[in-house]
Structure formats: structure tokens, C-alpha cells
Scaffold this active site. Structure first.
Site, PDB file in Angstrom:
ATOM      1  N   LEU A   1      -0.283 -23.465 -20.669  1.00 49.01           N
ATOM      2  CA  LEU A   1       0.324 -23.983 -19.436  1.00 49.01           C
ATOM      3  C   LEU A   1      -0.177 -25.379 -19.072  1.00 49.01           C
ATOM      4  CD1 LEU A   1       0.317 -21.055 -16.849  1.00 49.01           C
ATOM      5  CD2 LEU A   1       2.269 -22.065 -18.028  1.00 49.01           C
ATOM      6  N   ARG A   2      -1.282 -25.787 -19.682  1.00 44.71           N
ATOM      7  CA  ARG A   2      -1.926 -27.037 -19.300  1.00 44.71           C
ATOM      8  C   ARG A   2      -0.960 -28.213 -19.325  1.00 44.71           C
ATOM      9  NH1 ARG A   2      -4.133 -31.512 -21.088  1.00 44.71           N
ATOM     10  NH2 ARG A   2      -5.941 -32.322 -19.986  1.00 44.71           N
ATOM     11  N   LYS A   3      -0.171 -28.357 -20.375  1.00 45.92           N
ATOM     12  CA  LYS A   3       0.753 -29.493 -20.475  1.00 45.92           C
ATOM     13  C   LYS A   3       1.733 -29.504 -19.304  1.00 45.92           C
ATOM     14  CE  LYS A   3       3.994 -31.907 -23.413  1.00 45.92           C
ATOM     15  NZ  LYS A   3       4.643 -32.010 -24.693  1.00 45.92           N
TER      16      LYS A   3
END
Length: 140
Positions: free
Chosen positions: A97-99
Site C-alpha cells: 500500500l505504501r506507493k
């Protein structure tokens, strides 16, 4: 023998109880409002950052193989026995999910409760406990 920045690791791990509390509170009180959405977004983002920062520090300090991605950081520390697969699996999902959280934030669905929000408090505390146990074992 190893050059592990234990202070940095523990400093980051010390942030996890507050993040877990924020995620738990957000889950319980969720109504889809802007402030709740932004709080959830930031707590998920910090979760991903702390997990990858700690993982990277462990990889560097214990001279594990180099990671090729954020997900690979989780794979490496799980493969080296730092964390269990039960903790690693949801952590892979948060680092993926970071991006979206960092680069594609304008598309983030702030009015929706993300499924990881309810699951992460337990996982983050398990991560912290398992990293601490690994440090005690390896640096004894």
C-alpha cells in the site's frame, strides 16, 4: 561482530503502540469522515514506513541479503526467522500500500475503512515483540 543500530530500531518500535491505538480507535469510531480518513491514511503510512525502516536496519545490521523491494524486506526478515509468517503476510499487504499512500495519495479512498486498519494493531505489536526477541537472541 554485527553493527546493528539497536537504538534506531527500538526508537521506531516505540512508535508502534500509538499507531496501533490510532488504528484501533479509528476502526471503532469509523464513520467515514475526513479527519478519520486522514488519520487512517497517516497511521497506515507510518506502519509501512516503520516496518520497512526496521526491516532494512535488521538486514543491514545482520548482513542479510540485499532487498530489491519493500515487499522483499518482509520476505527476507521472515526467511531469516525475525518474524513469523503470520506476521509477515499482513505486513506484505501494508508495504504494498505504501506507493498508494505516498505517491498516489490523491486517489486514496479516504471515506472507506481499509481492511488492514482493524487487523494491523495486533500485527504491529506482534512485529515489535518478534523483532525484540530476535535482537535479544542474536545479540546475547
Amino acid at each position: 561482530m554485527y553493527d546493528v543500530n539497536v537504538g534506531s530500531i527500538r526508537s521506531r518500535l516505540a512508535c508502534l503502540p500509538e499507531i496501533a491505538q490510532a488504528l484501533s480507535s479509528t476502526t471503532v469510531s469509523w464513520q467515514g469522515g475526513l479527519i478519520e480518513g486522514l488519520a487512517q491514511e497517516r497511521a497506515l503510512h507510518l506502519s509501512a514506513e516503520i516496518v520497512t525502516d526496521v526491516g532494512h536496519s535488521l538486514i543491514d545490521g545482520f548482513i542479510m541479503r540485499d532487498a530489491s523491494s519493500y515487499e522483499d524486506i518482509i520476505d527476507i526478515i521472515a526467511g531469516e526467522g525475525v518474524i513469523s509468517e503470520q506476521v509477515a503476510e499482513p505486513l506484505r499487504r501494508i508495504v504494498l500500500l505504501r506507493k498508494k499512500l505516498v505517491q498516489e495519495y490523491e486517489q486514496w479512498p479516504r471515506a472507506e475503512l481499509h481492511p488492514l486498519t482493524a487487523e494491523l494493531p495486533r500485527v504491529l505489536m506482534g512485529f515489535s515483540d518478534q523483532v525484540e526477541a530476535y535482537l535479544r537472541k542474536e545479540l546475547a
